[in-house]
Design an enzyme around this catalytic site. Sequence first.
Site, short mmCIF file in Angstrom:
data_model
loop_
_atom_site.label_atom_id
_atom_site.label_comp_id
_atom_site.label_asym_id
_atom_site.label_seq_id
_atom_site.Cartn_x
_atom_site.Cartn_y
_atom_site.Cartn_z
CE LYS A 191 -3.08 2.69 3.20
NZ LYS A 191 -2.25 3.98 3.52
CG ASN A 192 2.38 2.54 3.53
OD1 ASN A 192 0.98 3.23 3.32
ND2 ASN A 192 2.90 2.30 4.58
CG ASP A 248 2.92 1.26 9.11
OD1 ASP A 248 2.41 1.95 9.98
OD2 ASP A 248 2.92 1.19 8.53
CG ASP A 261 -4.76 5.96 10.00
OD1 ASP A 261 -5.71 5.12 9.42
OD2 ASP A 261 -3.86 5.09 9.28
#
Length: 436
Positions: free
Chosen positions: A24-25, A321, A123
């Site tokens: 994702k990142n 994370d 977030d």
Amino acid sequence: MESRAFVVEGGRKLSGEIVPQGAKNEALQILCAVLLTEEKVTIHNIPNILDVMKLIEILGDLGVQVTKLGEGSYEFIADNVNIEYLESPEFNQKAAKLRGSIMVLGPLLARYGYAKVPKPGGDKIGRRRLDTHFLGFTKLGASFEYDENDAFYKIDASSLEGKYILLDEPSVTGTANVIMAAVMAKGVTTIYNAACEPYIQQLCRMLNRMGANIEGAGSNLLKVEGVERLGGTTHTMLPDMIEIGSFIGMAAMTGSELTIKDCRLDQLGQIPATFQKLGIQMEFRGDDIYIPAQENYKIDRFIDGSILNIADGPWPMFTPDLLSIILVSAIKAKGTVLVHQKMFESRLFFVDKLIDMGAQIILSDPHRATVIGSNNERPLRGISMTSPDIRAGVALLIAAMAAEGESTIYNIEQIDRGYQFIDQRLNALGANIRRV
């Protein structure tokens, strides 16, 4: 996608093989890099998750031709970008919901000399400063303006010039944005205290294939020599290391035998070793991680016998994370560990839900929690709870899968933002997760 909750029946063992999604990142940076050239860029292994699909939609709205070639593979041609779209209410609305939208700034600035984005959302993990991005841009000669009334960041630069830049923090997205702004600037840009995550290394490799001249990827000192223009390329994204770590913790907590396929072990840094410190056994078979079913695992101590402390930090230290996953995985272990979340100030607040489930955790302050493992003697119990952010959401999902009885997790859009079809993929291994 707009589901409200997961209902999880706990206590089920998983077995089989799982393939991690694309990172994702990495996706959020790599996708924005297509704006740097009018030529065709093909990208493989793109994860089908909310944040990434929203970003692809924004690129399409900007005038990029987007063609889906197959599952996870897309072709992008940015030969007719409509920069006026940045002024539209629609852009404001879409970009404000997506943290990754900030990544369009560097490429647009490099190619068109102008960019703007609304203050991005994302977030609830505490303040996440954007200063690093803008300090970098202004060093390269851009003028920057933040309008508090409409919450827009605007950047103007008729011409960017290479400079020595010392980043105020090794921000991954900040480093990526500054690299993309610098690739076509006049002269040489030196970026010190750069992030060196695998995502940044991937971006540098991709840009170099497009004709950029970047040296030092993987270190904290990057040298970017500006070029006139960039061309097309094909890029395949890494597997998501956060998913890989999540599956390691999930296997341990549910006492399951699991094989995680195609992990790119050379790119995982300290992740496997950190889970091994909790006593979780694993074998590396080629590029796969095999985790045997373990009823019990025992947390290491330091050499002098003192209690293990696991902290996060910028790469190559342990990624923030995965700290939520480490914390959850320690609940069933034998022994005690102090989890120290240094980089974000609100990321540990989800432990109150774990305490409600019966975990023995002392939250010392917003940054530190001590987990006293139960050695599998006191099972967790299912409860109703809400996910505050992507990573805590999956940590709570793991706890629910390991608990006795049924749990309900609300606000699962947070989980969908980062993990593709997580319920279907885990159900295929023997989990029982229902969307309601």
